[in-house]
Design a protein around this motif. Structure first.
Motif, PDB file in Angstrom:
ATOM      1  N   VAL A  21       0.858  -1.188   0.000  1.00  0.00           N
ATOM      2  CA  VAL A  21       0.000   0.000   0.000  1.00  0.00           C
ATOM      3  C   VAL A  21       0.894   1.239   0.000  1.00  0.00           C
ATOM      4  CG1 VAL A  21      -1.767   1.246   1.300  1.00  0.00           C
ATOM      5  CG2 VAL A  21      -1.840  -1.235   1.182  1.00  0.00           C
ATOM      6  N   ASP A  22       0.564   2.215  -0.837  1.00  0.00           N
ATOM      7  CA  ASP A  22       1.422   3.397  -1.001  1.00  0.00           C
ATOM      8  C   ASP A  22       1.172   4.508   0.003  1.00  0.00           C
ATOM      9  OD1 ASP A  22       2.681   2.253  -3.223  1.00  0.00           O
ATOM     10  OD2 ASP A  22       1.110   3.003  -4.557  1.00  0.00           O
ATOM     11  N   ARG A  23      -0.101   4.810   0.259  1.00  0.00           N
ATOM     12  CA  ARG A  23      -0.368   5.907   1.197  1.00  0.00           C
ATOM     13  C   ARG A  23      -1.792   5.851   1.713  1.00  0.00           C
ATOM     14  NH1 ARG A  23      -1.916  11.363  -1.171  1.00  0.00           N
ATOM     15  NH2 ARG A  23      -2.800  10.870  -3.185  1.00  0.00           N
ATOM     16  N   LEU A  24      -1.952   6.426   2.886  1.00  0.00           N
ATOM     17  CA  LEU A  24      -3.255   6.542   3.528  1.00  0.00           C
ATOM     18  C   LEU A  24      -3.889   7.842   3.055  1.00  0.00           C
ATOM     19  CD1 LEU A  24      -5.112   5.171   5.601  1.00  0.00           C
ATOM     20  CD2 LEU A  24      -3.940   6.479   7.385  1.00  0.00           C
ATOM     21  N   LEU A  25      -5.094   7.757   2.495  1.00  0.00           N
ATOM     22  CA  LEU A  25      -5.793   8.934   1.981  1.00  0.00           C
ATOM     23  C   LEU A  25      -6.799   9.497   2.972  1.00  0.00           C
ATOM     24  CD1 LEU A  25      -6.642   7.724  -1.642  1.00  0.00           C
ATOM     25  CD2 LEU A  25      -4.732   9.183  -0.926  1.00  0.00           C
ATOM     26  N   ALA A  26      -7.433   8.609   3.742  1.00  0.00           N
ATOM     27  CA  ALA A  26      -8.461   9.032   4.688  1.00  0.00           C
ATOM     28  C   ALA A  26      -8.556   7.999   5.803  1.00  0.00           C
ATOM     29  CB  ALA A  26      -9.819   9.163   3.991  1.00  0.00           C
ATOM     30  N   ALA A  27      -8.945   8.459   6.979  1.00  0.00           N
ATOM     31  CA  ALA A  27      -9.148   7.552   8.101  1.00  0.00           C
ATOM     32  C   ALA A  27     -10.143   8.173   9.066  1.00  0.00           C
ATOM     33  CB  ALA A  27      -7.833   7.263   8.814  1.00  0.00           C
ATOM     34  N   HIS A  28     -10.973   7.333   9.641  1.00  0.00           N
ATOM     35  CA  HIS A  28     -11.947   7.749  10.643  1.00  0.00           C
ATOM     36  C   HIS A  28     -12.204   6.563  11.552  1.00  0.00           C
ATOM     37  CE1 HIS A  28     -15.005   5.640   8.206  1.00  0.00           C
ATOM     38  NE2 HIS A  28     -14.381   6.197   7.172  1.00  0.00           N
ATOM     39  N   ASP A  29     -13.049   6.731  12.542  1.00  0.00           N
ATOM     40  CA  ASP A  29     -13.257   5.671  13.537  1.00  0.00           C
ATOM     41  C   ASP A  29     -13.682   4.338  12.941  1.00  0.00           C
ATOM     42  OD1 ASP A  29     -12.487   7.234  15.640  1.00  0.00           O
ATOM     43  OD2 ASP A  29     -14.524   7.773  16.239  1.00  0.00           O
ATOM     44  N   ASP A  30     -14.407   4.369  11.830  1.00  0.00           N
ATOM     45  CA  ASP A  30     -14.958   3.129  11.288  1.00  0.00           C
ATOM     46  C   ASP A  30     -14.314   2.640  10.011  1.00  0.00           C
ATOM     47  OD1 ASP A  30     -16.873   2.618  13.312  1.00  0.00           O
ATOM     48  OD2 ASP A  30     -18.113   4.216  12.494  1.00  0.00           O
ATOM     49  N   GLY A  31     -13.238   3.275   9.556  1.00  0.00           N
ATOM     50  CA  GLY A  31     -12.615   2.776   8.343  1.00  0.00           C
ATOM     51  C   GLY A  31     -11.541   3.684   7.800  1.00  0.00           C
ATOM     52  N   ALA A  32     -11.064   3.314   6.624  1.00  0.00           N
ATOM     53  CA  ALA A  32      -9.977   4.061   5.999  1.00  0.00           C
ATOM     54  C   ALA A  32     -10.005   3.859   4.499  1.00  0.00           C
ATOM     55  CB  ALA A  32      -8.629   3.611   6.559  1.00  0.00           C
TER      56      ALA A  32
END
Length: 156
Positions: A21-32
């Motif tokens: 995986v290259d990069r994290l774009l979004a994250a919140h309590d219930d997912g990413a």
């Protein structure tokens, strides 16, 4: 959702050729949501491209990034987790084309206090075309390293 993310190595324990995986774009309590650019060479690649079954690992590493992000939000260390299995993995094609930018989204359906979890996962291309879906089961024990370290009494 936060948009200021560290490099992916801060969220997942994978390194080298196993970091898919290259990069994290979004994250919140219930997912990413994570991004993957299908490599043009390297591990798992065939002449026709990246086998779509590798999508399961893209999903699992996105769950790992989510778990790592949550741990850091709480001031805790990133832990090792395990992919236990998948249900209903369906891919729209046999291979992902090299150079294709994929978006991997994971949504927590269940996360128990014992570290067992279930996630609904999807992979899309840049045009939002669905390429793969699955539900994956994961396990994040308190001390994951204890599960991969040889026991002192183990003999070869």
């Amino acid at each position: 959702m936060s948009h200021d993310f560290l490099s992916i190595e801060n969220y997942v324990p994978h390194r080298g050729a196993m970091l898919l995986v290259d990069r994290l774009l979004a994250a919140h309590d219930d997912g990413a949501v994570a991004e993957v650019t299908v490599p043009r060479d390297g591990l798992f690649l065939h002449d026709a491209g990246m086998p779509s079954w590798v999508g399961i690992e893209y999903m699992a590493q996105t769950v790992a990034a989510w778990a790592g992000w949550r741990a850091l939000q709480k001031g805790q260390a990133v832990q090792i987790g395990f992919l236990l299995g998948s249900r209903k993995y369906e891919a729209a094609q046999a291979f992902f084309a090299p150079g294709t930018c994929l978006t991997v989204s994971v949504h927590r359906e269940l996360m128990g206090d014992n570290g067992l979890g279930m996630f609904d996962c999807r992979i899309h291309d840049a045009d939002e075309t669905p390429l793969a879906t699955a539900r994956i089961a994961v396990f994040e024990p308190e001390d994951g390293r204890a599960y991969i370290s040889p026991s002192p009494s183990a003999s070869l």
